[in-house]
Design an enzyme around this catalytic site. Structure first.
Site, PDB file in Angstrom:
ATOM      1  N   ASP A  44       0.873  -1.120  -0.270  1.00 18.39           N
ATOM      2  CA  ASP A  44       0.153   0.005  -0.062  1.00 18.39           C
ATOM      3  C   ASP A  44       0.685   1.223  -0.072  1.00 18.39           C
ATOM      4  O   ASP A  44       0.560   2.243  -0.612  1.00 18.39           O
ATOM      5  CB  ASP A  44      -0.770  -0.158   1.193  1.00 18.39           C
ATOM      6  N   SER A  93     -36.390  -5.349 -16.828  1.00 19.02           N
ATOM      7  CA  SER A  93     -36.308  -6.017 -15.254  1.00 19.02           C
ATOM      8  C   SER A  93     -36.360  -7.508 -15.668  1.00 19.02           C
ATOM      9  O   SER A  93     -36.605  -7.797 -16.719  1.00 19.02           O
ATOM     10  CB  SER A  93     -37.040  -5.452 -14.306  1.00 19.02           C
ATOM     11  N   LEU A  94     -36.364  -8.298 -14.782  1.00 19.88           N
ATOM     12  CA  LEU A  94     -36.457  -9.697 -14.761  1.00 19.88           C
ATOM     13  C   LEU A  94     -37.742 -10.316 -13.994  1.00 19.88           C
ATOM     14  O   LEU A  94     -37.998  -9.896 -13.186  1.00 19.88           O
ATOM     15  CB  LEU A  94     -35.244 -10.331 -14.033  1.00 19.88           C
ATOM     16  N   GLU A 124     -26.048 -16.903 -13.816  1.00 18.12           N
ATOM     17  CA  GLU A 124     -25.133 -16.040 -13.143  1.00 18.12           C
ATOM     18  C   GLU A 124     -25.643 -15.803 -11.803  1.00 18.12           C
ATOM     19  O   GLU A 124     -26.883 -15.916 -11.432  1.00 18.12           O
ATOM     20  CB  GLU A 124     -25.119 -14.658 -13.823  1.00 18.12           C
ATOM     21  N   LYS A 126     -27.185 -13.369  -9.059  1.00 19.79           N
ATOM     22  CA  LYS A 126     -27.879 -11.827  -9.049  1.00 19.79           C
ATOM     23  C   LYS A 126     -27.446 -10.935  -7.972  1.00 19.79           C
ATOM     24  O   LYS A 126     -27.699 -11.214  -6.698  1.00 19.79           O
ATOM     25  CB  LYS A 126     -29.357 -12.176  -8.925  1.00 19.79           C
ATOM     26  N   ASP A 128     -26.872  -7.948  -5.355  1.00 20.46           N
ATOM     27  CA  ASP A 128     -27.993  -7.332  -5.020  1.00 20.46           C
ATOM     28  C   ASP A 128     -27.536  -5.823  -4.916  1.00 20.46           C
ATOM     29  O   ASP A 128     -26.890  -5.493  -3.854  1.00 20.46           O
ATOM     30  CB  ASP A 128     -28.473  -7.973  -3.411  1.00 20.46           C
ATOM     31  N   ARG A 147     -30.486   3.255 -13.851  1.00 23.55           N
ATOM     32  CA  ARG A 147     -31.638   2.320 -14.557  1.00 23.55           C
ATOM     33  C   ARG A 147     -32.780   3.356 -14.785  1.00 23.55           C
ATOM     34  O   ARG A 147     -33.438   3.659 -15.663  1.00 23.55           O
ATOM     35  CB  ARG A 147     -32.042   1.403 -13.745  1.00 23.55           C
ATOM     36  N   GLU A 188     -24.090  -3.835 -12.249  1.00 29.35           N
ATOM     37  CA  GLU A 188     -24.606  -3.626 -10.898  1.00 29.35           C
ATOM     38  C   GLU A 188     -23.706  -2.966 -10.159  1.00 29.35           C
ATOM     39  O   GLU A 188     -22.503  -3.578 -10.019  1.00 29.35           O
ATOM     40  CB  GLU A 188     -25.188  -4.992 -10.372  1.00 29.35           C
ATOM     41  N   TYR A 240     -22.412  -7.439 -16.584  1.00 25.94           N
ATOM     42  CA  TYR A 240     -23.196  -8.729 -17.185  1.00 25.94           C
ATOM     43  C   TYR A 240     -23.644  -8.432 -18.481  1.00 25.94           C
ATOM     44  O   TYR A 240     -24.409  -9.361 -18.907  1.00 25.94           O
ATOM     45  CB  TYR A 240     -23.968  -9.298 -16.219  1.00 25.94           C
ATOM     46  N   LYS A 327     -35.330 -16.618  -6.925  1.00 25.76           N
ATOM     47  CA  LYS A 327     -34.815 -15.992  -5.851  1.00 25.76           C
ATOM     48  C   LYS A 327     -34.857 -17.122  -4.743  1.00 25.76           C
ATOM     49  O   LYS A 327     -35.800 -17.689  -4.398  1.00 25.76           O
ATOM     50  CB  LYS A 327     -35.799 -14.678  -5.747  1.00 25.76           C
ATOM     51  N   CYS A 421     -35.947   7.050  30.941  1.00 23.31           N
ATOM     52  CA  CYS A 421     -35.244   5.898  30.656  1.00 23.31           C
ATOM     53  C   CYS A 421     -35.005   4.938  31.908  1.00 23.31           C
ATOM     54  O   CYS A 421     -35.142   5.173  33.064  1.00 23.31           O
ATOM     55  CB  CYS A 421     -33.782   6.513  30.492  1.00 23.31           C
ATOM     56  N   CYS A 423     -32.415   4.092  33.185  1.00 23.38           N
ATOM     57  CA  CYS A 423     -30.986   4.332  33.911  1.00 23.38           C
ATOM     58  C   CYS A 423     -31.236   4.751  35.571  1.00 23.38           C
ATOM     59  O   CYS A 423     -30.255   4.569  36.200  1.00 23.38           O
ATOM     60  CB  CYS A 423     -30.418   5.500  33.130  1.00 23.38           C
ATOM     61  N   CYS A 440     -32.367   9.398  25.683  1.00 20.48           N
ATOM     62  CA  CYS A 440     -32.457   9.899  27.190  1.00 20.48           C
ATOM     63  C   CYS A 440     -31.727  11.279  27.493  1.00 20.48           C
ATOM     64  O   CYS A 440     -30.469  11.422  27.038  1.00 20.48           O
ATOM     65  CB  CYS A 440     -31.753   8.791  27.894  1.00 20.48           C
ATOM     66  N   CYS A 445     -26.604   9.099  32.409  1.00 20.57           N
ATOM     67  CA  CYS A 445     -27.336   7.766  32.491  1.00 20.57           C
ATOM     68  C   CYS A 445     -26.477   6.715  32.276  1.00 20.57           C
ATOM     69  O   CYS A 445     -25.467   6.845  31.411  1.00 20.57           O
ATOM     70  CB  CYS A 445     -28.342   8.164  31.100  1.00 20.57           C
TER      71      CYS A 445
HETATM   72  S1  IVH Z   1     -29.784  -9.220 -16.175  1.00 22.66           S
HETATM   73  C1  IVH Z   1     -32.724  -8.188 -19.258  1.00 22.66           C
HETATM   74  N1  IVH Z   1     -27.989 -10.123 -14.503  1.00 22.66           N
HETATM   75  O1  IVH Z   1     -31.606  -7.486 -11.250  1.00 22.66           O
HETATM   76  C2  IVH Z   1     -31.614  -8.304 -18.175  1.00 22.66           C
HETATM   77  N2  IVH Z   1     -29.356  -8.499 -13.808  1.00 22.66           N
HETATM   78  O2  IVH Z   1     -34.251  -7.926 -11.276  1.00 22.66           O
HETATM   79  C3  IVH Z   1     -31.869  -7.675 -16.880  1.00 22.66           C
HETATM   80  N3  IVH Z   1     -29.071  -8.132 -11.539  1.00 22.66           N
HETATM   81  O3  IVH Z   1     -32.280  -4.913 -13.282  1.00 22.66           O
HETATM   82  C4  IVH Z   1     -30.432  -7.598 -16.229  1.00 22.66           C
HETATM   83  N4  IVH Z   1     -27.584  -9.418 -11.157  1.00 22.66           N
HETATM   84  O4  IVH Z   1     -30.227  -4.519 -11.570  1.00 22.66           O
HETATM   85  C5  IVH Z   1     -29.005  -9.141 -14.980  1.00 22.66           C
HETATM   86  N5  IVH Z   1     -26.390 -11.275 -13.408  1.00 22.66           N
HETATM   87  C6  IVH Z   1     -27.218 -10.199 -13.520  1.00 22.66           C
HETATM   88  C7  IVH Z   1     -27.922  -9.718 -12.405  1.00 22.66           C
HETATM   89  C8  IVH Z   1     -28.865  -8.626 -12.775  1.00 22.66           C
HETATM   90  C9  IVH Z   1     -28.365  -8.440 -10.802  1.00 22.66           C
HETATM   91  C10 IVH Z   1     -30.282  -6.984 -11.242  1.00 22.66           C
HETATM   92  C11 IVH Z   1     -30.308  -5.832 -12.386  1.00 22.66           C
HETATM   93  C12 IVH Z   1     -31.569  -6.092 -12.814  1.00 22.66           C
HETATM   94  C13 IVH Z   1     -32.286  -6.373 -11.690  1.00 22.66           C
HETATM   95  C14 IVH Z   1     -33.632  -7.404 -12.421  1.00 22.66           C
END
Ligand code: IVH
Length: 700
Positions: A44, A93-94, A124, A126, A128, A147, A188, A240, A327, A421, A423, A440, A445
């Site tokens: 470092d 979205s998915l 892959e 997902k 968070d 987004r 992400e 991704y 999920k 309190c 305390c 408090c 306290c």
């Molecule tokens: S694919 C159409 N791949 O999940 C493709 N999304 O619930 C949409 N996310 O908006 C995204 N990991 O923010 C994809 N390996 C991954 C992901 C991923 C996290 C999030 C992403 C998306 C949300 C959908």
């Protein structure tokens, strides 16, 4: 080529432009290894040194600064608001599912629509976090957009630029003979769990509300308007998705490979699955292991691997037909609520905590869960005796998220938030205007006293070794400590301390010695240690720098405090309230009487290390006024004069410098830019002799 060789080549290089570009390459290689591959090529210290050299070279040759220089990650003034940008293609979205059956349905649908073609899936994790779209132009990072509503989002380019695992320039990669220089990637933005915990710890210590989970922290950070604040939060990004206009890409797995070759961060945990059975294996594999990776995931994404097939499958209702998210169930359990107790934090904030019938949750047994605040209990209509749902989402502490009303016994009792309190001092519990928290009011306290003393003695505050949580608890319980000032009265009771079971002479001696040493801590540490609401380490440093002494800070008015950039009304009020409290004043008087350091720096230097040095200022300094700068120099023994001569030791150069700057260059007088100057004032080691020899060889 190995890094040592690159470094020695850079050192030997005479041409400045080449030297700078070699240095940038070294730093970017080190960044890539550190942030993407999780390995350090150099220490470092060495890294910081190289980085400082680059800053220095660029300062001397501003015409050579390029947008992809690692020094350009943090820049620009805070924004007023984000610009709105329309996405090239909507960000979809998915569709989600928790069931294997629905995945079988998904597989059947895909196969039906593709009429028996061979289908492979790419699975892959997902992540968070928060979705992001990033554009590269001519291999350079150009634009980053959130987004938003899927069609357009916020331009968060300056914030994303601070993310250290994202390269500002990518390697040139060819696909089917086409060089990929302009493209969009999506992914992400997230934060590792440990980084999230660390930030929350600091926030709690500062009396600020912690973030509920890493995702909230990441999204809150991306929305900050000041990129400098963003740079302090260790965000990461994983990509991704790749889209190159006019280029027909083949598969998701290939795209990931291309991005990897470009040097972009992609997940190492993805897998190409030949059939749906392999997809299930992948899901099962991660079911248990998901807790042993450094970041949080909320499921698995299953994607049809072929891009052509993806295009033919198309989208419905803003979600692709070619992908689905599986999920994992949030870890939940039900148990009985035995009682609600109150916990008092360092700044007196009282948090209601549920005492539960012990229950297994996410691999551990829990018997407590947070209830956040009085409003939350009210919203859930919680009663003692209820059967409650507890969850361990991404959160640090499990929380009560629901009540099973059917199981409520007749005798269940409503919880009434107490007026006083627990305390024993009858401290009133009051609610601050506009805040949900109760606290408090009584500064003595004992719960608060414990937290405050712990904080005061902690490593980042006064750093009193041997005075951790347990010792503080013991000493408060035994009546040795009542407030932070009483720490410095302990030496009068050394015999009694020695008599505490299992203590003995040596331990007491060591403790008293570290208490004595703590008196010399810099003013900024003392300000932080006092435990004023909303005053974290950084703010304490600024206050110490601006006021120079605790007495000056204590007599500052709200208006005066608010003239400081970093200090808003909330902080200013909190400081003034604190010092207006007679109980706090009494404690501070005692600290002064016991000989704690109340002045900035004075005790840190054994001598006035700027004695005999002359300074000339030109241009505007951004972090302090000319008068403040002057008084600092003088306090350290230096002298400020108005015109430059050969004999002048330093010329301090701020924004828009005048002719004195040219003069200094002509005469060969040492030039200090603002950073150097601040460093000189703040970060000089204890022994000022060392400065001349090592750290600042060119200055003296
Ligand atoms: S694919 C159409 N791949 O999940 C493709 N999304 O619930 C949409 N996310 O908006 C995204 N990991 O923010 C994809 N390996 C991954 C992901 C991923 C996290 C999030 C992403 C998306 C949300 C959908």
């Amino acid at each position: 080529m190995d890094i040592e060789k690159l470094i020695s080549n850079y050192r030997e290089e005479k041409d400045v432009a080449k030297k700078i570009s070699r240095l940038r390459e070294i730093i970017s290689i080190c960044d890539h290894h550190y942030y993407v591959k999780d390995e350090s090529l150099i220490s470092d210290r060495e890294y910081d040194q190289l980085f400082a050299e680059l800053v220095e070279l660029e300062k001397k040759h501003p015409e050579l600064i390029t947008p992809d220089s690692p020094t350009q990650r943090v820049g620009g003034e805070p924004l007023k608001e984000f610009r709105n940008v329309v996405h090239n293609k909507p960000m979809l979205s998915l569709s989600n599912t928790y069931s294997f059956d629905e995945i079988i349905d998904f597989d059947r649908r895909v196969n039906d629509l593709l009429e028996g073609e061979k289908v492979e899936y790419f699975t892959e994790l997902k992540y968070d976090g928060v979705a992001i779209s990033i554009h590269y132009e001519n291999l350079l990072f150009k634009l980053a957009v959130t987004r938003g509503d899927g069609f357009s989002g916020d331009d968060v380019t300056l914030n994303v630029k601070t993310i250290r695992n994202l390269p500002l320039r990518v390697n040139e990669v060819s696909f089917n003979g086409i060089s990929l220089r302009n493209f969009e990637v999506r992914g992400e933005v997230y934060m590792n769990y440990n980084d999230f915990l660390k930030i929350n710890e600091d926030r709690i210590a500062n009396g600020e509300r912690p973030f509920a989970n890493p995702r909230n922290l990441a999204s809150g950070t991306l929305k900050l308007l000041d990129p400098k604040e963003v740079a302090e939060r260790p965000l990461r990004v994983v990509l991704y998705y790749l889209d190159v206009e006019g280029v027909q890409l083949t598969t998701q797995s290939e795209n990931i490979e291309i991005m990897r070759k470009m040097g972009l961060p992609v997940s190492p945990y993805s897998k190409l699955c030949k059939n749906i059975q392999e997809v299930f294996n992948f899901i099962n594999y991660w079911e248990n292991r998901r807790h042993s990776i450094p970041f949080q995931i909320d499921g698995i994404v299953i994607k049809v691997n072929s891009i052509q097939q993806q295009e033919r499958l198309g989208t419905i209702a803003r979600a692709p037909r070619w992908a689905i998210a599986f999920k994992y169930e949030a870890e939940k359990a039900t148990t009985k609520l035995k009682n609600i107790i109150l916990q008092v934090g360092r700044t007196g904030i009282v948090t209601p905590v549920a005492e539960l019938e012990p229950v297994k949750l996410g691999g551990s047994t829990i018997s407590r869960a947070t209830l956040h605040n009085a409003d939350y209990i009210e919203e859930l209509d919680l009663r003692i005796g209820d059967t409650v749902v507890v969850e361990k989402g991404g959160e640090v502490i499990p929380k009560v998220t629901g009540v099973i009303l059917e199981e409520r016994p007749d005798w269940a009792v409503k919880f009434i938030f107490p007026e006083y309190c627990t305390c024993g001092l009858n401290g009133r519990l009051v609610r601050l205007p506009g805040e949900v928290a109760y606290f408090c009011e009584h500064p003595e306290c004992p719960w608060q006293v414990r937290r405050r003393i712990e904080h005061f003695a902690s490593r980042n505050a006064m750093n009193i070794e041997g005075m951790g949580e347990r010792v503080v608890d013991q000493l408060v319980t035994l009546g040795f400590l009542r407030n932070i000032a009483s720490i410095y009265e302990l030496h009068q009771k050394s015999q009694d301390l020695i008599n505490i079971e299992k203590w003995g002479e040596k331990r007491v001696h060591n403790l008293l010695k570290s208490i004595e040493e703590s008196k010399k801590r810099p003013l900024s540490k003392l300000i932080f240690a006092l435990g004023i609401r909303h005053i974290g380490e950084a703010t304490a440093k600024i206050l110490a720098l601006k006021f120079g002494s605790l007495d000056a800070l204590m007599s500052a008015s709200e208006q005066e405090l608010m003239t400081i950039n970093e200090i808003g009304e909330k902080i200013a009020k909190s400081i003034v309230n604190f010092f207006n409290n007679p109980k706090e004043r009494e404690i501070i008087d005692k600290l002064k009487f016991y000989g704690l350091n109340f002045e900035e720096k004075e005790t840190q230097f054994s001598e006035k290390f700027l004695e005999g040095k002359t300074f000339v200022f030109t241009g505007e300094l951004s972090s302090l006024t000319r008068a403040e700068a002057k008084s600092k120099v003088e306090r350290l023994g230096g002298k400020v004069i108005s015109s430059v001569s050969k004999k002048t030791n330093f010329v301090v150069v701020g924004e828009n410098p005048g002719s004195k700057y040219q003069e200094a260059k002509k005469l060969g007088v040492s030039i200090l830019y603002e950073d150097d100057f601040l460093k000189l004032l703040n970060e000089v080691p204890l022994d000022s002799n060392q400065i001349t020899k090592t750290d600042q060889p060119t200055l003296f």
